[in-house]
Scaffold this active site. Structure first.
Site, PDB file in Angstrom:
ATOM      1  N   HIS A 194       0.826  -1.211   0.000  1.00  0.00           N
ATOM      2  CA  HIS A 194       0.000   0.000   0.000  1.00  0.00           C
ATOM      3  C   HIS A 194       0.860   1.260   0.000  1.00  0.00           C
ATOM      4  CE1 HIS A 194      -3.265  -2.821   0.976  1.00  0.00           C
ATOM      5  NE2 HIS A 194      -3.920  -1.997   0.184  1.00  0.00           N
ATOM      6  N   ASP A 459      -3.944  -8.648  -3.784  1.00  0.00           N
ATOM      7  CA  ASP A 459      -4.026  -9.674  -2.748  1.00  0.00           C
ATOM      8  C   ASP A 459      -4.184 -11.058  -3.351  1.00  0.00           C
ATOM      9  OD1 ASP A 459      -3.703  -8.506  -0.196  1.00  0.00           O
ATOM     10  OD2 ASP A 459      -5.548  -7.398  -0.547  1.00  0.00           O
ATOM     11  N   CYS A 506      -9.740  -4.327  -9.981  1.00  0.00           N
ATOM     12  CA  CYS A 506      -9.343  -3.045  -9.385  1.00  0.00           C
ATOM     13  C   CYS A 506      -7.954  -3.092  -8.776  1.00  0.00           C
ATOM     14  CB  CYS A 506     -10.362  -2.584  -8.347  1.00  0.00           C
ATOM     15  SG  CYS A 506     -10.495  -3.693  -6.938  1.00  0.00           S
TER      16      CYS A 506
HETATM   17  C1  PEP Z   1      -6.193  -5.645  -4.275  1.00  0.00           C
HETATM   18  O1  PEP Z   1      -5.923  -6.416  -3.342  1.00  0.00           O
HETATM   19  O2  PEP Z   1      -5.890  -5.863  -5.452  1.00  0.00           O
HETATM   20  C2  PEP Z   1      -6.928  -4.396  -4.015  1.00  0.00           C
HETATM   21  C3  PEP Z   1      -7.397  -3.663  -4.992  1.00  0.00           C
HETATM   22  O3  PEP Z   1      -7.037  -3.967  -2.730  1.00  0.00           O
HETATM   23  P1  PEP Z   1      -5.798  -3.435  -1.878  1.00  0.00           P
HETATM   24  O4  PEP Z   1      -4.657  -3.198  -2.826  1.00  0.00           O
HETATM   25  O5  PEP Z   1      -6.227  -2.189  -1.196  1.00  0.00           O
HETATM   26  O6  PEP Z   1      -5.532  -4.554  -0.920  1.00  0.00           O
HETATM   27 MG    MG Z   2      -6.828  -6.117  -1.434  1.00  0.00          MG
END
Ligand code: PEP
Ligand code: MG
Length: 574
Positions: A194, A459, A506
């Site tokens: 993140h 993830d 996403c």
């Molecule tokens: C992901 O895991 O791809 C996602 C979009 O959520 P985050 O990156 O906030 O875990």
């Molecule tokens: Mg995620």
């Protein structure tokens, strides 16, 4: 002497500027030059602040009741000792005098020096005392920054500085949205951590996992950040500098050119419409979303509203944030993901991180364990849904009972609002993130109970390949083209299409232009990404003929050799 360090590119483009070494964004302070005739005044300002904190700590020590644990008194004594030590109370005065800089800057520079000394200590107990040094410095800084007679002067130009840090948390990183640095380099961090994601959303060149940058680069040294290739060049020679300046100009030109397609609808050559949505962390990101020409917000990482504070945002505060985004998007869809706290994003009040936080009480698991916190958020989102087209997205679902419990809590929130006659969108759509392999492999309950799905590839890759996305020592194994990963993604997209449940991606894969055609070939029609990537992806969509994709995409899905998969992907993108 010039040298080069390699890491992972976490934000595109090239930045050239002076290195600015920092330890924490919380302690990030302005840098002012102090005129020679004001130096002694600045030294005095520092002394007054130290005196103030000494009085504060002494008063605290006096107020400790006799019945309190002895550790409390010992803790305050330790902080008084640190404050009185000449390395903290005198050295910054010398720095103000020799560097002609403001007191805050001198204090933080000295703190960084001390922290580095502590980090070399072998004894773990003593090494951890660096945290006490930081706490004492924070106290003095607080006083300094509240002083009415703060020195004025021309602030250092942030636009020409490159931040170099050992490690920055996502909470640290989000604070940089208030700054205007030219680039970022961190020693630690995986490319889809993140921290890297927020760095990317700042839309400036960044490198994570540069290993020893913080140790090897000196304050003020000229550096080049190549965020495309993850290369940091320190003290470049004239020839290299000129070459990078030229590349920088070319990239800027290409960026300007892309702006021409901002309002062009995203359709493939054969006329198929593709939704290109944007990911945001805070309501203030909406301006960038609008500039990108996105037709919706595909992922609002709402947990960022909860970071860098001692309390939790209440229902009204959250409602205002969600409403602001919904209204700013004028009826375009806004997908608010419910809290994904835990793992690398923690709030002070939920210090529940277990031994393995990425696999622990994170996201929906934490929300179901803290129903009051979850209900507050659900009510806020539902109330905001009256002001635009909000969709609700639940992260990290794996079990049918988690879906059922989440839906029950949404129903309960609606009932509570009904009782109070508070309006909300009764048709609000509820979706689930597919980011745990178990979810992708057992989609039945997801497509039956939910209105839409969104694949969180960051993830999904982390959990499929057992790679901690924040750990740069295993980032070379983090491969979106691994056959298991592609299989889960293609299967989710195809199952959604068959069952008429819309599926989006996403995660960071959605903003990677080398993967756009592959995902289109799997049947994906909704992408959500950083606004900064959107026009490049749109350009690729406009240049793509869908009819030619499916067969090659299928072949990529079947190959087991990653090199062969890469060759086929190159062919797909040619
Ligand atoms: C992901 O895991 O791809 C996602 C979009 O959520 P985050 O990156 O906030 O875990
Ligand atoms: Mg995620």
């Amino acid at each position: 002497m010039s040298f080069t360090l390699h890491g992972s590119g976490a934000g595109g483009g090239i930045a050239i500027g002076q290195a600015h070494l920092i330890s924490s964004a919380r302690l990030e302070v302005a840098h002012y030059a102090i005129a020679p005739e004001h130096i002694e005044l600045e030294v005095m300002r520092f002394s007054v602040a130290v005196e103030h904190v000494r009085a504060e700590l002494q008063a605290l020590r006096r107020s400790v009741p006799a019945s309190a644990p002895t550790e409390l008194g010992a803790f305050l004594n330790l902080h008084l000792m640190i404050l009185d030590d000449s390395t903290l109370s005198h050295a910054p005065r010398e720095l103000i005098r020799s560097l002609h800089c403001n007191a805050e800057w001198a204090l933080v520079a000295q703190m960084d020096h001390l922290v580095a000394q502590f980090e070399k200590i072998e004894d773990p107990y003593l090494r951890e005392r660096k945290a006490d040094v930081v706490q004492v410095v924070e106290r003095v800084l607080k006083v300094l920054m509240a002083q009415p007679g703060r020195a004025s002067g021309a602030p250092a130009h942030e636009e020409s500085l490159i931040v170099v840090a050992h490690d920055l948390s996502p909470a640290d990183m989000i604070l940089f949205k208030q700054h205007q640095y030219a680039g970022f380099v961190t020693d630690l961090g995986g490319v889809t951590s993140h921290t890297a994601i927020v760095a990317r959303s700042l839309n400036i060149p960044a490198i994570v996992g540069a290993h020893t940058a913080r140790q090897m680069v000196r304050e003020g040294e000229l550096v080049i950040v190549d965020g495309v290739h993850g290369v940091l060049i320190v003290a470049p020679d004239e020839l290299v500098l000129e070459e990078y300046k030229q590349r920088q100009r070319e990239l800027e030109l290409a960026r300007q050119k892309l702006k021409r397609i901002r309002t062009t609808p995203a359709t493939t050559r054969d006329g198929t419409a593709v939704d290109l949505h944007a990911n945001i962390e805070l309501p203030q990101d909406i301006e960038q979303v609008r500039e990108s020409g996105a037709t919706g917000v595909g992922l609002f990482r709402s947990e960022f509203l909860f970071l860098n504070r001692d309390d939790l945002p209440g229902e009204d505060e959250q409602f205002e944030a969600y409403r602001q985004v919904a209204q700013a998007m004028h009826g375009m869809p806004v997908t608010i993901r419910t809290l994904d706290l835990g793992a690398d994003k923690t709030v002070n009040s939920s210090a529940r991180s277990g031994p393995n936080p990425a696999m622990g009480l994170r996201a929906i698991r934490l929300c179901l364990a803290e129903p009051q916190m979850f209900l507050t958020q659900l009510r806020a989102i539902l109330r905001a849904s009256n002001y635009g087209k909000i969709r609700l997205l639940i992260p990290m679902l794996a079990h049918a009972h988690e879906i059922e419990q989440a839906l029950a809590m949404i129903a309960q929130s609606k009932e509570l609002l009904d009782e109070q006659n508070l309006p909300y969108d009764r048709g609000i759509q509820i979706g689930g993130m597919i980011e745990v392999p178990a979810a992708a492999l057992a989609l039945g309950v997801f497509v039956r109970k939910l209105d839409f799905l969104s694949i969180g590839t960051n993830d999904l890759i982390q959990y499929t390949l057992a790679i901690d996305r924040t750990d740069d020592s295993v980032s070379h194994l983090y491969n979106p083209l691994h056959p298991a990963v592609l299989h889960l993604i293609a299967h989710t997209i195809r199952t959604g299409a068959r069952m008429r449940v819309p599926v989006a991606v996403c995660g960071e894969m959605a903003g990677d232009v080398t993967l756009t055609r592959l995902l289109l070939g799997f049947g994906l029609r909704q992408f959500s990404m950083h606004p900064a990537n959107l026009l490049e992806i749109k350009q690729q969509v406009l240049r793509t003929d869908l009819a030619k994709l499916a067969q090659l995409a299928n072949r990529i899905l079947r190959v087991e050799d990653p090199e062969k998969a890469q060759q086929l992907l190159d062919k797909l993108n040619a």
